[in-house]
Design an enzyme around this catalytic site. Structure first.
Site, PDB file in Angstrom:
ATOM      1  N   THR A  56      78.037  46.346 -24.978  1.00 48.96           N
ATOM      2  CA  THR A  56      77.920  47.487 -23.751  1.00 48.96           C
ATOM      3  C   THR A  56      79.277  48.427 -24.399  1.00 48.96           C
ATOM      4  O   THR A  56      79.985  47.758 -24.978  1.00 48.96           O
ATOM      5  CB  THR A  56      78.293  46.787 -22.394  1.00 48.96           C
ATOM      6  OG1 THR A  56      78.393  48.036 -21.047  1.00 48.96           O
ATOM      7  CG2 THR A  56      79.387  45.467 -22.811  1.00 48.96           C
ATOM      8  N   ARG A  57      79.615  49.351 -23.766  1.00 49.38           N
ATOM      9  CA  ARG A  57      80.651  50.198 -23.774  1.00 49.38           C
ATOM     10  C   ARG A  57      80.322  50.519 -22.759  1.00 49.38           C
ATOM     11  O   ARG A  57      81.710  51.629 -22.597  1.00 49.38           O
ATOM     12  CB  ARG A  57      80.054  51.324 -24.916  1.00 49.38           C
ATOM     13  CG  ARG A  57      78.390  51.828 -24.615  1.00 49.38           C
ATOM     14  CD  ARG A  57      78.644  53.516 -25.553  1.00 49.38           C
ATOM     15  NE  ARG A  57      78.155  54.492 -24.833  1.00 49.38           N
ATOM     16  CZ  ARG A  57      77.389  54.760 -24.353  1.00 49.38           C
ATOM     17  NH1 ARG A  57      75.749  54.537 -24.094  1.00 49.38           N
ATOM     18  NH2 ARG A  57      77.954  56.075 -23.159  1.00 49.38           N
TER      19      ARG A  57
ATOM     20  N   HIS B 293      78.684  45.575 -13.332  1.00 51.06           N
ATOM     21  CA  HIS B 293      78.693  45.510 -12.512  1.00 51.06           C
ATOM     22  C   HIS B 293      78.199  44.233 -11.953  1.00 51.06           C
ATOM     23  O   HIS B 293      76.885  43.258 -12.754  1.00 51.06           O
ATOM     24  CB  HIS B 293      78.201  47.525 -11.511  1.00 51.06           C
ATOM     25  CG  HIS B 293      78.899  48.456 -12.034  1.00 51.06           C
ATOM     26  ND1 HIS B 293      80.167  48.165 -11.164  1.00 51.06           N
ATOM     27  CD2 HIS B 293      78.723  49.268 -12.827  1.00 51.06           C
ATOM     28  CE1 HIS B 293      81.099  49.442 -11.982  1.00 51.06           C
ATOM     29  NE2 HIS B 293      80.203  49.492 -13.166  1.00 51.06           N
TER      30      HIS B 293
ATOM     31  N   HIS C  33      74.293  43.695 -13.693  1.00 51.03           N
ATOM     32  CA  HIS C  33      74.693  43.734 -15.225  1.00 51.03           C
ATOM     33  C   HIS C  33      74.604  41.761 -15.212  1.00 51.03           C
ATOM     34  O   HIS C  33      74.335  41.239 -15.904  1.00 51.03           O
ATOM     35  CB  HIS C  33      75.846  43.661 -15.837  1.00 51.03           C
ATOM     36  CG  HIS C  33      75.280  45.713 -16.016  1.00 51.03           C
ATOM     37  ND1 HIS C  33      76.287  46.302 -15.065  1.00 51.03           N
ATOM     38  CD2 HIS C  33      74.630  46.671 -16.892  1.00 51.03           C
ATOM     39  CE1 HIS C  33      75.969  47.971 -15.652  1.00 51.03           C
ATOM     40  NE2 HIS C  33      75.313  48.088 -16.584  1.00 51.03           N
TER      41      HIS C  33
ATOM     42  N   ARG D  36      67.079  50.386 -22.549  1.00 55.63           N
ATOM     43  CA  ARG D  36      66.503  51.304 -21.780  1.00 55.63           C
ATOM     44  C   ARG D  36      68.115  52.187 -22.985  1.00 55.63           C
ATOM     45  O   ARG D  36      68.343  52.911 -22.067  1.00 55.63           O
ATOM     46  CB  ARG D  36      66.667  51.729 -20.321  1.00 55.63           C
ATOM     47  CG  ARG D  36      65.183  53.155 -20.331  1.00 55.63           C
ATOM     48  CD  ARG D  36      65.168  53.153 -18.837  1.00 55.63           C
ATOM     49  NE  ARG D  36      64.149  54.346 -18.764  1.00 55.63           N
ATOM     50  CZ  ARG D  36      64.358  55.427 -19.058  1.00 55.63           C
ATOM     51  NH1 ARG D  36      65.771  55.852 -18.791  1.00 55.63           N
ATOM     52  NH2 ARG D  36      63.597  56.924 -18.508  1.00 55.63           N
TER      53      ARG D  36
END
Length: 574
Positions: A199-200, A204, A207, A293
């Protein structure tokens, strides 16, 4: 046990070269040096730690061509992103760079020698081909393509390196693990199946739910492995994001998840990047990798279409999954069901069930305006951290940039605007007039285009720093060139609002208002390079506001500017 490194051996160059550390350190002080860029430093850190195994240095021309054309090193090993040390002709001439030469590679932050490179070759890449092959397009709307053409220098240097020391970090040191360290951690906890989550962005509830589901379905643990090197321009800073990860990791079942930071410089290369990310996670010992995605997609191209298809990344990694030996876990889009207070995969939503979602755009709007962010979307402690780092506009700084001819009355407007904004209260207001900046920061500069650009660059820097601190800034230089104004905007908008106001007083009226007679002196040739006489003024292409003091009063203009700020949320009712 942890997954086997890519290529079979973890290339931990720090451990390999530790016995000759003092010898290498001494040598680094006697040979020529190259000071790395921020991206080169990120790449080198992962080369010497083994994160980029099987690489032992920067790609030579043979490997580079093979990676660009075929996603493989010259020896046939799968590798999807070219890792290059770019240099300029000036760099080459300065240190007489040539094959077989040994060169120290230095950290730009503290000048520490990180490694010694033995030059194998120096070559000029075909940047257009690299852009098309690696990123799928030569469109400058792609941040990596723009970086390639505008920041990457014209030559690449290939060769292996010997490690002297890892770059020193002063933030979140406890979470910065090399592949060897995270592998030892897995072994200590007997984690034999680990799902890595890339992740970057902040995380929340959704996730958390999808990673928990992925781990439970694979009977595995979770490694939250965010990128803290270079990411996409405009991303939330890593300091804020890591505080969010620290908060959310406590929401996982005890013993399920861990946090480790990855000092990667992302390229946003979509499918190729996803394959690269999978290899890197394999090198860190992970057995599974979540691919979302439009993984590592940069958004829209200049025609308004996505650079990559939504599932292109998953397709490419799936194609090579047996070769890289890491299981792909497709990112499942989850949605919230308020009636049952749970997140479920979108394809499992019962017919007719009520669902709730908040898009990234909507979240940014709520942060910007201070609107409510419900607990079903994100945990209260996460929202608090985001609001702390991204306050609503009423708490943010801004810069009002007035540009126009000499004697256009932009200084009158600036002074009056300062008074009006001070009346509003809520933040300090700084006034930076052209003559002030010239006298205090740029007294040594003349009025050539280059020197004027330097002056505006300094003005942009000062404005950005004040804006970052939450101040309101009013600047009023002539600033005749579009590119310099654009650079000032880019600098300021990293921290707050930027409002370009074109004070479009006709030149004839400016000459009439010029009590000092400078225009007349310029017409007589006593002053050269004077804007409007023998030097051009490039009218702004897209200002937020165009005003003309020859047809409206200063008070009316100030009111228009204040209303503009109010409409954007920087002030309350006026």
């Amino acid at each position: 046990m942890a997954n086997t490194p890519h290529g079979g051996i973890l290339k931990d160059l720090i451990a390999r070269d530790l016995p000759i550390h003092q010898q290498l350190l001494q040598e680094s002080s006697t040979i020529q040096s190259i000071v790395l860029t921020e991206r080169q430093l990120c790449d080198l850190e992962l080369i010497i730690s083994g994160g980029f195994s099987p690489l032992e240095g920067f790609l030579n021309q043979k490997d580079y061509n093979s990676v660009v054309d075929d996603l493989r090193l010259a020896n046939g090993t799968l590798w999807s992103i070219p890792i290059n040390l770019d240099v300029s002709q000036e760099d080459i001439d300065r240190i007489s760079l040539k094959p077989d030469q040994r060169v120290a590679l230095r950290d730009p932050r503290n000048d520490n020698p990180i490694a010694i490179l033995t030059v194998q070759d120096i070559y000029r890449p075909d940047k257009v081909k690299e852009a098309v092959q690696v990123f799928g397009d030569d469109d400058l709307a792609h941040p990596a393509v723009k970086y390639l053409h505008q920041s990457v220098k014209e030559f690449y240097v290939g060769g292996n390196v010997q490690a002297i020391q890892a770059p020193v970090h002063y933030d979140y040191v406890a979470y910065r693990n090399t592949p060897a360290e995270i592998r030892a951690y897995f072994q200590k906890l007997n984690w034999t199946r680990v799902v890595a989550f890339q992740t970057r962005n902040p995380m929340h509830r959704a996730h958390r739910e999808l990673t928990v589901r992925a781990a439970r379905s694979r009977q595995a643990n979770v490694l939250i492995n965010p990128v803290v090197g270079l990411t996409k321009p405009g991303d939330i800073d890593h300091f804020t994001r890591v505080r969010v990860y620290e908060a959310i990791i406590r929401r996982y079942p005890t013993g399920m998840a861990a946090l480790s930071l990855l000092p990667l410089a992302m390229r946003m290369a979509g499918p190729r990047e996803a394959l690269w990310h999978a290899i890197i996670r394999k090198n860190h010992g992970n057995t599974h990798f979540i691919i979302g995605r439009d993984h590592a997609g940069p958004g829209k191209n200049s025609a308004g279409k996505d650079f990559y298809g939504p599932y292109d990344a998953q397709y490419l990694v799936e194609k090579y999954k047996d070769e890289i030996d890491i299981e792909v876990v497709p990112f499942q889009q989850v949605t919230y069901l308020p009636d049952s207070d749970e997140y479920v995969p979108s394809d499992e939503v019962p017919a007719g069930a009520k669902t709730l979602d908040i898009s990234g755009t909507e979240l940014r709007r709520r942060l910007r305006t201070g609107a409510h962010i419900p607990e079903w979307f994100s945990y209260p402690e996460v929202v608090a951290l985001l609001r702390e780092s991204h306050p609503p506009r009423s708490k943010q700084g801004f810069t009002v940039f007035l540009t126009g001819y000499h004697a256009s009355k932009k200084e009158h407007i600036a002074r009056a605007l300062q008074v009006s904004l001070n009346q509003q209260g809520g933040r300090s207001i700084s006034l930076l007039l052209g003559e002030t900046i010239r006298g205090k920061l740029s007294s040594e500069l003349g009025f050539s285009k280059r020197e004027r650009d330097i002056n505006i660059n300094r003005l942009g820097f000062v404005s950005a720093e004040l804006t970052k601190a939450g101040a309101g800034v009013i600047v009023a230089p002539i600033a005749p060139y579009e590119d310099a104004r654009k650079q000032a905007r880019q600098e300021v908008e990293k921290s707050g609002g930027f409002f370009l106001v074109h004070v479009a007083t006709p030149l004839e009226q400016c000459i009439a208002w010029d009590r000092d007679g400078v225009y007349e002196r310029a017409k007589k040739g006593e002053i050269t390079g004077f804007t409007g006489i023998d030097d051009p003024y490039e009218a702004p292409k897209n200002p937020e506001l165009v005003v003309d003091p020859s047809t409206e009063s200063v008070a009316q203009i100030v009111r228009r500017i204040v209303l503009l700020l109010d409409q954007q949320g920087y002030f309350g009712d006026v």
